[in-house]
Motif scaffolding. Structure first.
Motif, mmCIF file in Angstrom:
data_model
loop_
_atom_site.group_PDB
_atom_site.id
_atom_site.type_symbol
_atom_site.label_atom_id
_atom_site.label_comp_id
_atom_site.label_asym_id
_atom_site.label_seq_id
_atom_site.Cartn_x
_atom_site.Cartn_y
_atom_site.Cartn_z
ATOM 1 N N GLY A 136 0.819 -1.209 0.000
ATOM 2 C CA GLY A 136 0.000 0.000 0.000
ATOM 3 C C GLY A 136 0.851 1.257 0.000
ATOM 4 N N VAL A 137 1.937 1.249 0.792
ATOM 5 C CA VAL A 137 2.858 2.394 0.802
ATOM 6 C C VAL A 137 3.457 2.600 -0.588
ATOM 7 C CG1 VAL A 137 5.028 3.271 1.719
ATOM 8 C CG2 VAL A 137 3.392 2.169 3.250
ATOM 9 N N LEU A 138 3.844 1.491 -1.238
ATOM 10 C CA LEU A 138 4.440 1.590 -2.567
ATOM 11 C C LEU A 138 3.426 2.096 -3.591
ATOM 12 C CD1 LEU A 138 6.607 -1.662 -2.692
ATOM 13 C CD2 LEU A 138 7.396 0.709 -2.476
ATOM 14 N N VAL A 139 2.186 1.632 -3.503
ATOM 15 C CA VAL A 139 1.155 2.124 -4.423
ATOM 16 C C VAL A 139 0.963 3.624 -4.243
ATOM 17 C CG1 VAL A 139 -1.307 2.062 -5.000
ATOM 18 C CG2 VAL A 139 -0.061 -0.072 -4.637
ATOM 19 N N GLY A 140 0.862 4.064 -2.980
ATOM 20 C CA GLY A 140 0.705 5.489 -2.715
ATOM 21 C C GLY A 140 1.872 6.295 -3.244
ATOM 22 N N MET A 141 3.094 5.796 -3.052
ATOM 23 C CA MET A 141 4.285 6.489 -3.550
ATOM 24 C C MET A 141 4.257 6.603 -5.063
ATOM 25 S SD MET A 141 7.301 4.817 -1.164
ATOM 26 C CE MET A 141 8.583 5.627 -2.121
ATOM 27 N N LEU A 142 3.968 5.504 -5.736
ATOM 28 C CA LEU A 142 4.055 5.478 -7.193
ATOM 29 C C LEU A 142 2.946 6.283 -7.856
ATOM 30 C CD1 LEU A 142 5.018 1.717 -7.549
ATOM 31 C CD2 LEU A 142 6.478 3.668 -8.164
ATOM 32 N N ILE A 143 1.715 6.139 -7.389
ATOM 33 C CA ILE A 143 0.603 6.835 -8.043
ATOM 34 C C ILE A 143 0.693 8.339 -7.809
ATOM 35 C CG2 ILE A 143 -1.115 6.714 -6.180
ATOM 36 C CD1 ILE A 143 -1.792 5.940 -9.893
ATOM 37 N N ASN A 144 1.178 8.759 -6.632
ATOM 38 C CA ASN A 144 1.408 10.184 -6.403
ATOM 39 C C ASN A 144 2.573 10.693 -7.229
ATOM 40 O OD1 ASN A 144 -0.190 11.688 -4.004
ATOM 41 N ND2 ASN A 144 -0.138 9.479 -3.610
ATOM 42 N N GLY A 145 3.577 9.847 -7.431
ATOM 43 C CA GLY A 145 4.672 10.210 -8.319
ATOM 44 C C GLY A 145 4.192 10.435 -9.744
#
Length: 445
Positions: A347-356
């Motif tokens: 979930g942290v990685l999804v949040g990081m990537l989609i915000n990126g």
């Protein structure tokens, strides 16, 4: 070398970083506004006796306002200036929040939520342009990424403030707090926010040389002695909106719209539906909420990570990589729901990537258009993206009613996000065309 080129090629001054900071605060308004309404929904529903469909209309009012603000108000910034549009929009957003606290029924609250959305939508388009134009070429990706992180910061801190205020003083206090914070930022903008250099050079309003020289002093650059010493962009002779689809801009515009629509579709899907869908996938309600929080926290770091990488490699290639990885991690995220720690990490990685991805689009969009239509181009890109944000919850709800599983939904959204990667990859980046005005044009002020 003109002031625009000096800003583009020189080290960024403290004043330029202060401008980026103001833009971050303004972007945080978007995050606060979305989370404030989400966290006050239960209190509003109880007081006004709303049905589920009525609450849905209320929740959508702000998003609809944001879309219209980006599509219809942002183009005015290419006509009257970025600064007055930002100041007027911040005033409208602040007034909308304060008036929301006075609402006596759902209809009134919907109107004030729509007004707030109008302001926020225009703010996002204009501040994106300001942040881009006052960044050096070397630091532009990082600057826009820091700016983009403002959304997650506003969502996290605003959400926490909303929970506390509502528990102590009721749902109306959340909007009072938001309105006061917004109008406080307005005071800062009145004293510190400059006009866009590119706008001044394109439109050449009265006292343009004095205004450019004030900006030059604050940014640590030499002043010009006469107007002719400043390179001037040719005047736009056509409607800014129609310019987006001229042969020179059509390909970039259409691909940018596809990229914004599909990315924001995925962004709002994962941020809006994750807590509930994690529960359907086997988590408890508290675990589902924690999973949603991980997305928000990851977003703060993801936007900045994009910016750091974009200073080292081609920003468009970094954006394509982020988008492809987002699609992959969206599927991994829901597939790992049975293993709590793995799911939270994903979930942290999804949040990081989609915000990126959002940071990347905000960086890319201003570079595709000349100054005369830059706010219009960015505003329409964001507006089309907001349409994707509005549609995402509606389609998801319909598919849930059609018995789609959480895994099927996330897989479908992953495919949608991959479409964004393809669209970005097909965009041909370019430098805005500059034309030196004739001597006769230089005398027009």
């Amino acid at each position: 070398m003109d002031l625009r080129e000096r800003i583009n090629t020189s080290k960024m001054s403290p004043y330029q970083w202060a401008i980026i900071g103001m833009c971050v605060l303004l972007n945080a308004l978007d995050g606060f506004d979305v989370l404030a309404m989400a966290f006050t929904a239960n209190g509003v529903t109880k007081e006004f006796g709303l049905t589920g469909s009525e609450l849905g209309v209320l929740l959508s009012a702000g998003l609809v306002g944001m879309a219209i603000g980006s599509l219809c108000l942002a183009p005015l910034a290419d006509i009257i200036g970025r600064r007055p549009m930002i100041i007027g929009s911040v005033g409208a957003a602040g007034a909308g929040m304060l008036l929301a606290a006075t609402a006596g029924n759902m209809a009134q609250l919907s109107i004030w939520r729509f007004l707030t959305g109008l302001g926020v939508g225009c703010i996002l388009a204009c501040t994106n342009v300001i942040a881009s134009e006052y960044s050096s070429k070397k630091r532009r990706g990082l600057s826009i990424s820091i700016y983009t992180a403002g959304y997650s910061i506003g969502a996290t801190l605003g959400g926490a403030a909303a929970v506390y205020l509502q528990s102590q003083y009721g749902w109306r206090s959340v909007f009072v707090f938001g309105g006061i914070c917004t109008l406080s930022i307005l005071v800062v903008l009145l004293f510190l926010l400059p006009e866009s250099v590119d706008f001044l050079m394109t439109k050449r309003p009265r006292n343009v040389l004095d205004r450019l020289n004030r900006i030059a002093r604050k940014t640590g650059h030499p002043e010009a002695t006469v107007l002719q010493d400043v390179q001037i962009l040719a005047k736009s002779k056509t409607n800014p909106i129609s310019d987006l689809l001229t042969p020179a801009n059509r390909r970039s515009t259409l691909l940018l719209w596809v990229a914004f629509f599909t990315t924001m579709f995925g962004f709002y899907f994962v941020n809006s539906w994750t807590p509930r869908l994690l529960v359907t996938a086997g988590m408890t309600e508290s675990q589902g909420i924690t999973g949603g929080l991980m997305l928000t926290l990851g977003g703060i770091f993801g936007a900045v990570l994009y910016g750091v990488l974009a200073t080292k490699w081609n920003s468009k290639i970094v954006l394509v990589a982020f988008t492809v990885l987002s699609a992959v991690m969206i599927v991994v995220f829901i597939s790992s729901a049975s293993v709590i720690l793995l799911a939270l990490g994903a979930g942290v990685l999804v949040g990081m990537l989609i915000n990126g991805c959002i940071a990347g689009l905000y960086t890319l969009a201003p570079s595709l258009y000349p100054a005369s239509v830059r706010s219009t181009g960015v505003g329409w890109g964001i507006g089309i993206g907001r349409i994707g944000a509005i549609i995402a919850p509606l389609i998801t709800g319909a598919l849930l009613d059609a018995s789609w599983s959480a895994v099927q939904l996330y897989l479908a959204v992953g495919v949608v996000v991959l479409i964004s990667a393809a669209a970005v990859g097909m965009i041909r980046t370019k430098e805005p065309t500059k034309n030196t005005a004739s001597a006769e044009e230089l005398t027009e002020v």
